[in-house]
Scaffold this motif. Sequence first.
Motif, short mmCIF file in Angstrom:
data_model
loop_
_atom_site.label_atom_id
_atom_site.label_comp_id
_atom_site.label_asym_id
_atom_site.label_seq_id
_atom_site.Cartn_x
_atom_site.Cartn_y
_atom_site.Cartn_z
N ALA A 314 0.76 -1.09 -0.21
CA ALA A 314 0.01 -0.15 0.26
C ALA A 314 0.77 1.23 0.06
O ALA A 314 2.02 1.25 0.65
CB ALA A 314 -0.87 0.16 1.32
N GLY A 315 0.26 2.41 -0.58
CA GLY A 315 1.22 3.36 -0.80
C GLY A 315 1.86 3.43 -1.97
O GLY A 315 2.77 4.37 -2.16
N THR A 316 2.07 2.40 -2.66
CA THR A 316 2.73 2.27 -3.99
C THR A 316 1.76 2.03 -5.00
O THR A 316 0.76 1.66 -4.85
CB THR A 316 3.89 1.28 -4.04
OG1 THR A 316 3.43 0.11 -4.10
CG2 THR A 316 4.62 1.51 -2.70
N PRO A 317 2.21 2.23 -6.26
CA PRO A 317 1.56 1.84 -7.73
C PRO A 317 1.09 0.32 -7.34
O PRO A 317 0.11 0.00 -8.12
CB PRO A 317 2.24 2.31 -8.83
CG PRO A 317 3.13 3.29 -8.42
CD PRO A 317 3.46 3.02 -6.94
N ALA A 318 1.97 -0.47 -6.86
CA ALA A 318 1.45 -1.82 -6.79
C ALA A 318 0.37 -2.19 -5.92
O ALA A 318 -0.36 -3.13 -5.93
CB ALA A 318 2.76 -2.67 -6.47
N ARG A 319 0.03 -1.24 -5.06
CA ARG A 319 -1.32 -1.37 -4.11
C ARG A 319 -1.38 -2.41 -3.15
O ARG A 319 -2.03 -2.30 -2.31
CB ARG A 319 -2.51 -1.71 -5.19
CG ARG A 319 -2.93 -0.58 -6.07
CD ARG A 319 -3.10 0.62 -5.59
NE ARG A 319 -3.62 1.63 -6.72
CZ ARG A 319 -4.66 1.61 -6.96
NH1 ARG A 319 -5.84 1.15 -6.38
NH2 ARG A 319 -5.28 2.69 -8.02
N THR A 358 -12.02 0.03 -3.37
CA THR A 358 -10.56 0.10 -3.32
C THR A 358 -9.89 -1.28 -3.05
O THR A 358 -9.22 -1.38 -3.39
CB THR A 358 -10.23 1.29 -2.44
OG1 THR A 358 -10.88 2.48 -2.87
CG2 THR A 358 -8.86 1.60 -2.52
N GLN A 359 -10.65 -1.69 -1.89
CA GLN A 359 -9.90 -3.02 -1.38
C GLN A 359 -10.09 -4.03 -2.28
O GLN A 359 -8.89 -4.82 -2.62
CB GLN A 359 -10.75 -3.09 -0.02
CG GLN A 359 -9.71 -4.01 1.02
CD GLN A 359 -10.61 -4.14 2.28
OE1 GLN A 359 -11.82 -4.03 2.15
NE2 GLN A 359 -9.53 -3.95 3.24
N ALA A 360 -10.83 -4.12 -2.85
CA ALA A 360 -10.99 -5.42 -3.93
C ALA A 360 -10.08 -5.17 -5.38
O ALA A 360 -9.26 -5.84 -5.75
CB ALA A 360 -12.51 -5.40 -4.68
N PHE A 361 -10.08 -3.92 -5.76
CA PHE A 361 -8.91 -3.37 -6.69
C PHE A 361 -7.66 -3.96 -6.29
O PHE A 361 -6.77 -4.54 -6.79
CB PHE A 361 -9.13 -2.38 -7.32
CG PHE A 361 -8.32 -2.00 -8.56
CD1 PHE A 361 -8.84 -2.09 -9.79
CD2 PHE A 361 -6.79 -1.38 -8.35
CE1 PHE A 361 -7.70 -1.76 -10.81
CE2 PHE A 361 -6.06 -0.92 -9.30
CZ PHE A 361 -6.45 -1.32 -10.46
N GLY A 362 -7.20 -3.53 -4.95
CA GLY A 362 -5.97 -3.53 -4.35
C GLY A 362 -5.64 -4.95 -4.06
O GLY A 362 -4.42 -5.23 -4.49
#
Length: 475
Positions: A314-319, A358-362
Amino acid sequence: MSRTARTQGEIRRFLDIGAVQVAELDLRGEEAEAALRPGPGSQPVTHGEVFLLVRRDGLPVGTLLGRVPEGADPTTALAALARQAHVQEHVQEQEQGRGRGRGRGQRQGHDTAEAAADAAGPPPPLFSSVVVATRERAGQLTRALDSLLAQDHPRFEIVVVDNAPVTDETRDLVQRKYGERVRYVREPVPGLATAHNTGLAHALGEVIAFTDDDVVADTRWLTELAAPFTADPELGCATGLILPARLRTPAQVLLESHGGFAKGFTPMTYDPQDPPRDEPLFPFTAGRFGSGANMAFRTEVLRAVGGFDPATGAGTPARGGDDLYGFVRVLAQGHRLRYTPRALVWHHHRETWADLETQAFGYGAGLTAYLTAILVNRPALLPAFLARLPRGLSHARGLTAVRDAGDAGNSGGAGAGSATPGDHGTRTHPWPRRLSRLQRRGMLYGPVGYLRARRAAGGTTGKASSGGRAAGGAR
């Protein structure tokens, strides 16, 4: 029906999901005297639906979803359900001829050694470090730190990593309220993996545990999470149980009704020398091993594998995917991983539909981002990965499949309750197709996000030193 109309219908059904009370009940002694108390952040139980953690003499043994009739005594009603579920589980175990505590991937000799260790009593736990990465959430952090300072572990330290802070709120909180009891470290570079690497660089303990700022740790959490490292010299990682602190909103109830973050109540040891027969994708199904909110590593082992990849999380483009990356790197080095449900934290789930999207995509992005990170940083694992790819694609489809509300035994009806202590997460509500689509979309994005994050980080692979700054980030 159009996709837009279906999504609107899913959201309407989502908004109709009612709150569920959270409580824990301890069955004590031979007479199974019951003691009921609300979960962290919850009110005393009244009538209605209850998500219940069942303990036996203080130790977590299972969960159930029950209903307290109006006018009934909550302790009496829930204790009857808990005892019934406990008996059913015991009968099932006898019929299946399996002993308690056997885990996938465990060798018989290792089981025997663990049984002997249990009979002899727990060895003194190793000196441990607890790392909490945070960013501008002082209120939640206070709750987490208070629970960590109440741990019964005899020798531990707490390190707070303030990730890319915008204000001085976190630093002021730690220094003003906790003083020398909590060490404060500032990390300017955003990203959860980077923050964890910073904590790793500053940790003094032989075991390093990680948790989040939105949890409340059970009093014995750290003792139970660190104990396996003393019992097993080849252990590189341990994970524990994560349960919901409260189920007040539809988003929290929906997530937990499909399992949440829990991995069950059966202790398991994953051994790369003896791969679990029922998991042919091992070790690439790292999501089964545990989650980053409740994990620990032997410090020297985590440093030896280079810590976490700063292009994940979290906090990076990788999610996401930083925790999964750590699990697989340790297993790939030949170390065992232990899941121990006695190590319990209560997690404050996200609260809104937007949070779930957001959580599902992440989650989807983090899954494929971590796999990309593993193959980039350990290309020698590519042949093993390709050999498992056909089953991996099937597994990926299963992860995002739309669940039917009745496929796991609907326990949300008018009955008194259901679910055995080992059967966490009965699916009382259908999983929205919208969230499944977002997760699949995230899986397609994950490798791209990882490569973008890696490029932004200058192509580093997550090396963590034994002292000094190594990185930062938080959820």
